[in-house]
Design an enzyme around this catalytic site. Structure first.
Site, mmCIF file in Angstrom:
data_model
loop_
_atom_site.group_PDB
_atom_site.id
_atom_site.type_symbol
_atom_site.label_atom_id
_atom_site.label_comp_id
_atom_site.label_asym_id
_atom_site.label_seq_id
_atom_site.Cartn_x
_atom_site.Cartn_y
_atom_site.Cartn_z
ATOM 1 C CD GLU A 62 -3.255 0.124 2.031
ATOM 2 O OE1 GLU A 62 -4.476 -0.466 1.812
ATOM 3 O OE2 GLU A 62 -2.962 0.544 3.246
ATOM 4 C CG HIS A 121 7.616 -29.688 -0.173
ATOM 5 N ND1 HIS A 121 8.181 -30.583 -0.295
ATOM 6 C CD2 HIS A 121 8.407 -29.037 1.077
ATOM 7 C CE1 HIS A 121 9.202 -30.798 0.652
ATOM 8 N NE2 HIS A 121 9.464 -29.958 1.461
ATOM 9 C CE LYS A 134 -12.326 1.142 0.817
ATOM 10 N NZ LYS A 134 -11.679 2.171 1.680
HETATM 11 O O1 PA5 Z 1 -3.709 1.170 5.771
HETATM 12 C C1 PA5 Z 1 -4.699 1.705 5.643
HETATM 13 O O2 PA5 Z 1 -5.105 2.938 5.843
HETATM 14 C C2 PA5 Z 1 -5.786 0.856 5.214
HETATM 15 O O3 PA5 Z 1 -5.494 -0.679 5.147
HETATM 16 C C3 PA5 Z 1 -6.962 0.880 6.436
HETATM 17 O O4 PA5 Z 1 -6.221 0.230 7.442
HETATM 18 C C4 PA5 Z 1 -8.124 -0.145 6.091
HETATM 19 O O5 PA5 Z 1 -8.523 0.078 4.759
HETATM 20 C C5 PA5 Z 1 -9.037 -0.150 7.154
HETATM 21 O O6 PA5 Z 1 -9.557 1.154 7.133
HETATM 22 P P1 PA5 Z 1 -10.262 1.854 8.364
HETATM 23 O O7 PA5 Z 1 -9.348 1.679 9.476
HETATM 24 O O8 PA5 Z 1 -10.404 3.249 8.043
HETATM 25 O O9 PA5 Z 1 -11.608 1.009 8.542
#
Ligand code: PA5
Length: 449
Positions: A291, A312, A426
């Protein structure tokens, strides 16, 4: 310092010392930018000095909330997705007994920790609800935005179940919400219902939040010492401040090497472990790096394997497939337990040559043999060694990877602290589900079906 070590010997056949040292100044500037907020993403640098800024009061508040849940519950469900659950799960899995959760309640020291809201599997939710039916459970509901669909669905179901089982008043004692200080649906819900809450600081993104209550509360509920965990992170925080020279700044060295390998066409980094308890540590690492770096059509693809299991299955590809990979091995020097291979009278399996030797010796020779084979096969290899699996070294490893990720993202020239790409799915999902406000998008997406 008694610390995790970075071993880079097995990259020198692929990168020269000079290439690495040439980047020292660049890496130092990136590290400096993390501390002075002079580059993109400066709103999300709260994690940089976070470990050392956790106060005695913070620890107490988390430990007290953990005690309430530990006292009232046999099982605690951590509801969250991405950065709102992976860090907790990584640490809890790494530091808990593999089969503890299968023990009867009277033999178990800690509540069972379960996870929900990290998928939209109907069977998963149904089966979880079934399992919780006759159990005393609680919920830690974690969402920074407070609006994420997956945890919101899971929480709605589990909250109903809990209230029906124990009544609203007791349910309120067993639910903790961790979210933004003022914004989002979860904050409003927690205020209305009167839940105990913790705040996720504005300047700490989800994937960097494991050392906030997001990670620390579930970890404390699991019976793990959060002070030692944070203490380990503080050590690496201090060992990587800008005044530390490049030669001693392990996250900076790791960041430079992975970026130089990437420039040479090594587009995939495989995080390898030889310890089943580290599977979710790799999942956490994948999110952190994926990310943070995968944007602007750039970024190393973070993959992970569990060895020797995956030798394996994926071993063939790694040994002889396309040469676009490098490996980072997490190696644990000393296991917690000792198991020796027994003598067998008939020796039908031919293993008597190993009698009396430890299982870990076999694991270590598999590790060494694999590293040599993969390097021979054109796969550069880095190794991060933990003296043992405990709170302190896992804390060190967490901060090591966070700091390296920040430096690495800046070396790559991207903003490591945003994630614009995760919105695309989303938007389509809401359009397809005909969420109010998405009317135009619904029309547009339906025309494409
Ligand atoms: O690192 C990030 O920002 C994302 O992976 C969020 O943690 C994830 O999308 C969950 O979001 P939230 O905590 O707003 O529900």
């Amino acid at each position: 310092m008694d610390s995790i070590q970075l071993n880079i010997k097995q990259v020198f056949g692929f990168l020269s010392d000079e290439v690495i040292l040439n980047q020292a100044g660049h890496a130092a500037a990136c590290n400096q930018a993390l501390h002075d907020g002079s580059r993109e993403g400066s709103d999300f640098l709260g994690w940089v000095n976070l470990p050392s800024s956790i106060t005695e009061e913070d620890f107490r508040e988390i430990e007290d909330a953990a005690t309430v849940l530990r006292t009232r519950c046999d099982a605690v469900v951590v509801v969250g997705i991405g950065g709102s659950y992976l860090g907790a799960r990584a640490v809890i899995d790494a530091l808990s007994g593999s089969f503890d959760w299968l023990q009867d309640r009277d033999k178990r020291k800690n509540p069972v920790i379960l996870y929900a809201g990290n998928n939209i599997g109907e069977d998963y939710l149904h089966e979880l609800i079934d399992w919780l039916q006759d159990r005393e459970f609680g919920i830690i509901n974690i969402s920074k935005s407070g609006t994420t669909t997956e945890p919101a669905i899971a929480f709605r179901l589990l909250k109903d179940q809990l209230e029906n089982r124990v009544g609203k008043e007791e349910a309120c004692q067993r639910i903790v919400a961790i979210t933004d200080a003022s914004k989002g649906a979860l904050r409003s819900l927690a205020t209305t219902e009167g839940y105990k809450t913790f705040v996720i600081p504005d300047n700490v993104g989800g994937r960097y939040s494991v050392l906030t209550p997001v990670g620390l509360l579930p970890i404390a509920v699991a019976g793990i010492n959060i002070r030692k965990l944070v203490g380990g992170a503080v050590e690496i925080e201090k060992a990587t401040v800008p005044s530390v020279s490049f030669d001693y700044n392990l996250p900076a060295i790791y960041a430079v090497i992975r970026n130089e390998l990437y420039k040479q066409g090594k587009k995939i980094e495989i995080l390898v472990n030889y310890h089943p308890k580290l599977h979710f540590l790799a999942e956490w690492w994948k999110q952190l790096y994926g990310e943070s770096e995968g944007k602007d059509n750039l970024g190393i693809f973070p993959a992970a394997v569990d060895f020797t299991t995956d030798l394996h299955s994926m071993g063939q590809w790694i040994q002889e497939g396309e040469r676009t990979i490098f490996e980072t091995v997490i190696s644990v020097k000393e296991p917690d337990r000792k198991v020796q291979i027994p003598h067998d009278e008939r020796d039908l399996d031919g293993l008597n040559f190993l009698k009396g030797r430890r299982v870990d010796e076999v694991n270590k020779m598999a590790e060494l043999g694999t590293r040599i084979a993969h390097v021979d096969g054109g796969v550069p290899n880095l190794q991060i060694e933990l003296p043992e699996l405990n709170e302190k070294y896992i804390g060190q490893l967490i901060y090591f990877f966070e700091k390296a990720c920040g430096i690495s993202g800046y070396l790559l020239g991207i903003n490591p602290f945003n994630q614009p790409g995760v919105e695309a799915y989303k938007k389509n999902m809401f359009a397809l589900l005909e969420k109010p406000g998405f009317e135009e998008a619904t029309k547009a997406i339906k025309a494409r079906l």
